[in-house]
Design an enzyme around this catalytic site. Structure first.
Site, PDB file in Angstrom:
ATOM      1  N   HIS A  99       0.843  -1.204   0.000  1.00 53.82           N
ATOM      2  CA  HIS A  99       0.000   0.000   0.000  1.00 53.82           C
ATOM      3  C   HIS A  99       0.871   1.246   0.000  1.00 53.82           C
ATOM      4  O   HIS A  99       1.918   1.281   0.647  1.00 53.82           O
ATOM      5  CB  HIS A  99      -0.961   0.021   1.189  1.00 53.82           C
ATOM      6  CG  HIS A  99      -0.292  -0.165   2.508  1.00 53.82           C
ATOM      7  ND1 HIS A  99       0.091  -1.397   2.995  1.00 53.82           N
ATOM      8  CD2 HIS A  99       0.086   0.733   3.448  1.00 53.82           C
ATOM      9  CE1 HIS A  99       0.666  -1.261   4.158  1.00 53.82           C
ATOM     10  NE2 HIS A  99       0.686   0.030   4.467  1.00 53.82           N
ATOM     11  N   HIS A 101       0.934   5.264   0.957  1.00 56.05           N
ATOM     12  CA  HIS A 101       0.287   6.312   1.757  1.00 56.05           C
ATOM     13  C   HIS A 101       0.349   7.626   0.976  1.00 56.05           C
ATOM     14  O   HIS A 101       1.433   8.030   0.538  1.00 56.05           O
ATOM     15  CB  HIS A 101       1.042   6.534   3.075  1.00 56.05           C
ATOM     16  CG  HIS A 101       1.031   5.372   4.022  1.00 56.05           C
ATOM     17  ND1 HIS A 101       0.233   5.328   5.140  1.00 56.05           N
ATOM     18  CD2 HIS A 101       1.739   4.204   4.026  1.00 56.05           C
ATOM     19  CE1 HIS A 101       0.456   4.191   5.802  1.00 56.05           C
ATOM     20  NE2 HIS A 101       1.367   3.498   5.150  1.00 56.05           N
TER      21      HIS A 101
HETATM   22  P1  AMP Z   1       1.954   0.295   7.409  1.00 53.28           P
HETATM   23  O1  AMP Z   1       1.809  -1.180   7.106  1.00 53.28           O
HETATM   24  O2  AMP Z   1       2.930   0.576   8.511  1.00 53.28           O
HETATM   25  O3  AMP Z   1       2.213   1.123   6.193  1.00 53.28           O
HETATM   26  O4  AMP Z   1       0.580   0.797   8.030  1.00 53.28           O
HETATM   27  C1  AMP Z   1      -0.684   0.264   7.726  1.00 53.28           C
HETATM   28  C2  AMP Z   1      -1.682   1.375   7.733  1.00 53.28           C
HETATM   29  O5  AMP Z   1      -2.965   0.789   7.566  1.00 53.28           O
HETATM   30  C3  AMP Z   1      -1.731   2.203   9.024  1.00 53.28           C
HETATM   31  O6  AMP Z   1      -1.542   3.582   8.691  1.00 53.28           O
HETATM   32  C4  AMP Z   1      -3.132   1.923   9.587  1.00 53.28           C
HETATM   33  O7  AMP Z   1      -3.699   3.049  10.218  1.00 53.28           O
HETATM   34  C5  AMP Z   1      -3.896   1.520   8.347  1.00 53.28           C
HETATM   35  N1  AMP Z   1      -5.031   0.626   8.597  1.00 53.28           N
HETATM   36  C6  AMP Z   1      -5.024  -0.521   9.308  1.00 53.28           C
HETATM   37  N2  AMP Z   1      -6.261  -1.089   9.298  1.00 53.28           N
HETATM   38  C7  AMP Z   1      -7.056  -0.292   8.544  1.00 53.28           C
HETATM   39  C8  AMP Z   1      -8.423  -0.340   8.159  1.00 53.28           C
HETATM   40  N3  AMP Z   1      -9.243  -1.333   8.531  1.00 53.28           N
HETATM   41  N4  AMP Z   1      -8.900   0.665   7.382  1.00 53.28           N
HETATM   42  C9  AMP Z   1      -8.082   1.688   6.992  1.00 53.28           C
HETATM   43  N5  AMP Z   1      -6.787   1.774   7.335  1.00 53.28           N
HETATM   44  C10 AMP Z   1      -6.274   0.804   8.093  1.00 53.28           C
END
Ligand code: AMP
Ligand code: ZN
Length: 138
Positions: A99, A101
């Protein structure tokens, strides 16, 4: 993948605030935003990280990320934006479905970027050489 929360969002098993969808890519709001409008752009297929993504899918994620960034400027008056991607646990990846950001930024919003350091004398040349060799150059 059944135990992947982003696959569950893609399949509709978990709710999300979707902002844009193409046949292969989905963009939705991060549940814990750095700033309001912080958006995640994901492939609908499960791939763990950037290194696993097919080139054309990465291109499509880039295209959607740019569209989202323009919408953040237009709708939320963002003055800028950061694009970020955490790959592997050591880099802070918590959800192992690739993903990107897209984080809207405002003048003086107080966010700090990565702290930066300095190379010891001679090390910059050595590291440059190591990388060129790993990339097949000299
Ligand atoms: P990272 O893997 O460190 O890039 O972070 C994962 C991101 O996914 C974090 O910023 C979380 O806040 C976000 N996240 C986790 N679960 C959900 C969800 N159900 N809906 C939207 N965002 C999510
Ligand atoms: Zn997944």
């Amino acid at each position: 993948m059944a135990d992947c929360i982003f696959c569950r969002i893609v399949s509709g098993g978990l709710p999300a605030a979707k902002v844009l969808e193409t046949p292969r890519v989905l963009a939705f709001l991060d549940i814990a935003p750095v700033n309001y409008g912080h958006t995640l752009v994901i492939p609908k297929e499960h791939h763990e990280n950037l290194l696993d993504l097919p080139d054309d899918l990465w291109t499509e994620i880039g295209r959607v990320s740019r569209q989202v960034a323009r919408a953040l400027q237009k709708a939320l008056y963002a003055r800028g934006f950061n694009i970020g991607m955490n790959n592997f646990e050591a880099a802070g990846q918590e959800v192992f479905h690739a993903h990107v950001h897209v984080i809207p930024r405002h003048t003086h919003d107080g966010l700090q970027l990565f702290p930066q350091g300095v190379y010891q004398p001679g090390d910059m040349e050595k590291v440059g050489l190591q990388l060129r060799q790993a990339l097949g150059g000299r």
